[in-house]
Write a protein that holds these residues in place. Structure first.
Motif, PDB file in Angstrom:
ATOM      1  N   PHE A  41       1.903  11.411   1.190  1.00 26.14           N
ATOM      2  CA  PHE A  41       1.126  10.090   1.307  1.00 26.14           C
ATOM      3  C   PHE A  41      -0.421  10.329   1.481  1.00 26.14           C
ATOM      4  CE2 PHE A  41       5.305   9.015   2.760  1.00 26.14           C
ATOM      5  CZ  PHE A  41       5.729   7.946   1.863  1.00 26.14           C
ATOM      6  N   GLY A  42      -0.502  11.493   1.891  1.00 27.99           N
ATOM      7  CA  GLY A  42      -2.109  11.931   2.054  1.00 27.99           C
ATOM      8  C   GLY A  42      -2.237  11.795   3.786  1.00 27.99           C
ATOM      9  N   GLU A  43      -3.279  12.073   4.174  1.00 23.71           N
ATOM     10  CA  GLU A  43      -3.940  12.013   5.492  1.00 23.71           C
ATOM     11  C   GLU A  43      -3.873  10.704   6.091  1.00 23.71           C
ATOM     12  OE1 GLU A  43      -7.380  13.282   8.367  1.00 23.71           O
ATOM     13  OE2 GLU A  43      -6.945  14.724   6.851  1.00 23.71           O
ATOM     14  N   LYS A  44      -4.571   9.597   5.470  1.00 22.83           N
ATOM     15  CA  LYS A  44      -4.566   8.247   5.944  1.00 22.83           C
ATOM     16  C   LYS A  44      -3.469   7.421   5.690  1.00 22.83           C
ATOM     17  CE  LYS A  44      -9.035   8.511   6.975  1.00 22.83           C
ATOM     18  NZ  LYS A  44      -9.428   8.075   8.296  1.00 22.83           N
ATOM     19  N   ALA A  45      -2.791   7.578   4.493  1.00 23.42           N
ATOM     20  CA  ALA A  45      -1.508   6.991   4.229  1.00 23.42           C
ATOM     21  C   ALA A  45      -1.393   5.308   4.644  1.00 23.42           C
ATOM     22  CB  ALA A  45      -0.236   7.397   4.742  1.00 23.42           C
ATOM     23  N   ASP A  46      -2.490   4.727   4.721  1.00 27.46           N
ATOM     24  CA  ASP A  46      -2.278   3.330   5.067  1.00 27.46           C
ATOM     25  C   ASP A  46      -2.782   2.256   3.916  1.00 27.46           C
ATOM     26  OD1 ASP A  46      -4.995   3.967   4.805  1.00 27.46           O
ATOM     27  OD2 ASP A  46      -5.908   3.085   6.619  1.00 27.46           O
ATOM     28  N   SER A  47      -2.965   2.834   2.796  1.00 24.65           N
ATOM     29  CA  SER A  47      -3.241   2.128   1.575  1.00 24.65           C
ATOM     30  C   SER A  47      -1.831   1.397   1.079  1.00 24.65           C
ATOM     31  CB  SER A  47      -3.862   2.819   0.638  1.00 24.65           C
ATOM     32  OG  SER A  47      -3.071   3.975   0.009  1.00 24.65           O
ATOM     33  N   ALA A  48      -1.037   2.044   1.207  1.00 23.62           N
ATOM     34  CA  ALA A  48       0.353   1.419   0.435  1.00 23.62           C
ATOM     35  C   ALA A  48       1.204   1.003   1.526  1.00 23.62           C
ATOM     36  CB  ALA A  48       1.148   2.595  -0.145  1.00 23.62           C
ATOM     37  N   ASN A  49       0.876   0.653   2.843  1.00 16.63           N
ATOM     38  CA  ASN A  49       1.520   0.315   3.730  1.00 16.63           C
ATOM     39  C   ASN A  49       1.486  -1.369   3.771  1.00 16.63           C
ATOM     40  OD1 ASN A  49       3.322  -0.714   6.225  1.00 16.63           O
ATOM     41  ND2 ASN A  49       2.235   1.130   7.517  1.00 16.63           N
ATOM     42  N   GLN A  50       2.472  -1.977   3.059  1.00 21.08           N
ATOM     43  CA  GLN A  50       2.595  -3.539   3.099  1.00 21.08           C
ATOM     44  C   GLN A  50       2.577  -4.234   4.220  1.00 21.08           C
ATOM     45  OE1 GLN A  50       2.182  -4.275  -0.076  1.00 21.08           O
ATOM     46  NE2 GLN A  50       1.980  -6.444   0.365  1.00 21.08           N
ATOM     47  N   ALA A  51       3.595  -3.805   5.115  1.00 15.92           N
ATOM     48  CA  ALA A  51       3.872  -4.336   6.309  1.00 15.92           C
ATOM     49  C   ALA A  51       2.285  -4.490   7.360  1.00 15.92           C
ATOM     50  CB  ALA A  51       4.745  -3.695   7.299  1.00 15.92           C
ATOM     51  N   LEU A  52       1.285  -3.211   7.076  1.00 14.89           N
ATOM     52  CA  LEU A  52       0.091  -3.616   7.937  1.00 14.89           C
ATOM     53  C   LEU A  52      -0.843  -4.272   7.194  1.00 14.89           C
ATOM     54  CD1 LEU A  52      -1.788  -2.130   9.968  1.00 14.89           C
ATOM     55  CD2 LEU A  52      -2.235  -0.468   8.138  1.00 14.89           C
ATOM     56  N   LYS A  53      -0.551  -4.571   5.846  1.00 14.48           N
ATOM     57  CA  LYS A  53      -1.513  -5.199   5.306  1.00 14.48           C
ATOM     58  C   LYS A  53      -1.125  -6.790   5.591  1.00 14.48           C
ATOM     59  CE  LYS A  53      -1.995  -6.859   0.389  1.00 14.48           C
ATOM     60  NZ  LYS A  53      -1.272  -6.829  -0.938  1.00 14.48           N
ATOM     61  N   TYR A  54       0.024  -7.215   5.734  1.00 14.71           N
ATOM     62  CA  TYR A  54       0.418  -8.604   5.991  1.00 14.71           C
ATOM     63  C   TYR A  54       0.014  -8.773   7.508  1.00 14.71           C
ATOM     64  CZ  TYR A  54       3.111  -9.134   1.594  1.00 14.71           C
ATOM     65  OH  TYR A  54       3.496  -9.166   0.238  1.00 14.71           O
ATOM     66  N   MET A  55       0.148  -8.031   8.221  1.00 14.11           N
ATOM     67  CA  MET A  55      -0.202  -8.231   9.690  1.00 14.11           C
ATOM     68  C   MET A  55      -1.739  -8.341   9.827  1.00 14.11           C
ATOM     69  SD  MET A  55       0.650  -5.461  12.930  1.00 14.11           S
ATOM     70  CE  MET A  55      -0.653  -4.434  12.513  1.00 14.11           C
TER      71      MET A  55
END
Length: 140
Positions: free
Chosen positions: A97-111
Motif C-alpha cells: 500500500f505504500g507509506e501513506k496508504a490513505d488514497s484508496a481508503n473509501q471509508a476515510l473518503k466518505y467520513m
C-alpha cells in the motif's frame, strides 16, 4: 454506513464497456445484466453509492453519446468495508500500500466528506517539503 442507489441502465450493446467503466470508476457493482426481448437494448442493474452519484447521469450520457440512460432509486444502507483509521503496520502492508496508504481508503473518503459537509474538523494533509511547493500564479 453508506446510502446506496439501485441503478437501472438501458444501453445498446456497443456502449456496454463504457457503461461498466463509469460504474467501476464510481465504486458501483453490477448485479445483473439482461437483454430486452425484441430489441438490441441491454438492461443493467447495479448498486451505486449515493455519494458517488452526483453527476453520474450526465457522465454516463456523455461517455456513451446518449445511448445509455440511467434511473436511480434509493435502495438500502450498506456497511462500508474497511476501517477509516487504518494505517499500514507490517512490512508487507508497507510494500503493498505504500507509506501513506490513505488514497484508496473509501471509508476515510466518505467520513471526511460528511465531516466537511457538517462543518466538523477534517485532518488535512501535512506539507512535508515546503520549499518544493509551486505557486499557482505566474512568476514575473
Amino acid at each position: 454506513m453508506a446510502a446506496m442507489y439501485t441503478c437501472d441502465i438501458m444501453a445498446t450493446a456497443d456502449v456496454l464497456g463504457r457503461v461498466y467503466g463509469v460504474l467501476s470508476k464510481r465504486e458501483g457493482r453490477v448485479l445483473a445484466e439482461e437483454m430486452k426481448e425484441g430489441t438490441e437494448m441491454f438492461i443493467i442493474r447495479a448498486v451505486l453509492p449515493v455519494a458517488e452519484s452526483f453527476g453520474f447521469a450526465d457522465e454516463i450520457r456523455k461517455r456513451t453519446s446518449g445511448l445509455a440512460s440511467p434511473q436511480l432509486v434509493f435502495s438500502h444502507w450498506e456497511v462500508i468495508a474497511g476501517d477509516p483509521f487504518w494505517v499500514p503496520t507490517t512490512e508487507e502492508e508497507y510494500l503493498h500500500f505504500g507509506e501513506k496508504a490513505d488514497s484508496a481508503n473509501q471509508a476515510l473518503k466518505y467520513m471526511n466528506a460528511v465531516r466537511r459537509r457538517k462543518g466538523l474538523y477534517v485532518e488535512e494533509k501535512i506539507v512535508e517539503h515546503a520549499e518544493k511547493q509551486r505557486t499557482l500564479g505566474k512568476n514575473k
